[in-house]
Design an enzyme around this catalytic site. Structure first.
Site, PDB file in Angstrom:
ATOM      1  N   ASP A 120       0.855  -1.188   0.000  1.00 15.88           N
ATOM      2  CA  ASP A 120       0.000   0.000   0.000  1.00 15.88           C
ATOM      3  C   ASP A 120       0.888   1.235   0.000  1.00 15.88           C
ATOM      4  OD1 ASP A 120      -2.395  -1.454   0.117  1.00 15.88           O
ATOM      5  OD2 ASP A 120      -2.342  -1.544   2.297  1.00 15.88           O
ATOM      6  N   ASP A 138      -7.001  -1.386  -4.570  1.00  8.67           N
ATOM      7  CA  ASP A 138      -8.066  -1.048  -3.625  1.00  8.67           C
ATOM      8  C   ASP A 138      -9.003  -0.003  -4.230  1.00  8.67           C
ATOM      9  OD1 ASP A 138      -6.824  -2.733  -1.759  1.00  8.67           O
ATOM     10  OD2 ASP A 138      -5.677  -1.083  -0.887  1.00  8.67           O
TER      11      ASP A 138
END
Length: 157
Positions: A120, A138
């Site tokens: 991330d 995401d």
């Protein structure tokens, strides 16, 4: 679903996975060269070097030694189910939304398989407030879910 649509959605899925993986590979390498593994983009947006061994928002991170194998199985089952739904759905918007969700899920699955965790890097923060880091996969999942909700609520009968 027609063969032409299937090819279109397959190419879309593969393209989004490629974009997701290219962004992650580039930023993993680049952020390692930065002090504190952070690159400020805007006063409220940073690119950070963060690994998520759990699920959304870092849940289950503390169980990473157990969760990765389980998440691989669950993620794969969800992808198979979403593909089935996409193939049997009639509206183009729902098919497109599902294809974007599948691309995001596959992008994160690739991370789990080859990197052992999901990378991330997009991190919004302002003063004492911050939103957990996330990635393009995401974002694809979120956008696809919004398209599905819109299609469900407003489709013409």
């Amino acid at each position: 679903m027609t063969k032409k649509k299937l090819i279109y959605y397959s190419i879309s899925i593969l393209s989004l996975i490629a974009i997701d993986q290219a962004s992650k590979s580039f930023l993993i390498a680049y952020l390692q060269t930065q002090d504190s593994f952070t690159l400020e983009i805007l006063p409220i947006l940073d690119f950070v070097h963060a690994w998520n061994y759990g699920i959304s928002f870092g849940l289950l991170n503390e169980y990473s030694q157990y969760s990765n194998a389980g998440l691989l199985i669950v993620n794969s089952a969800i992808i198979i189910y979403l593909t089935y739904i996409m193939l049997s759905t009639e509206t183009c918007l729902a098919q497109f939304g599902l294809s974007i969700i599948i691309a995001g899920a596959l992008g994160n699955l690739v991370d789990r398989i080859f990197r052992g965790a999901v990378f991330d890097f997009i991190y919004f923060n302002y003063q004492d407030w911050s939103f957990p880091a996330f990635n393009l996969a995401d974002s694809f999942i979120t956008i696809g879910a919004c398209l599905l909700i819109y299609d469900y609520m407003f489709k013409k009968k």
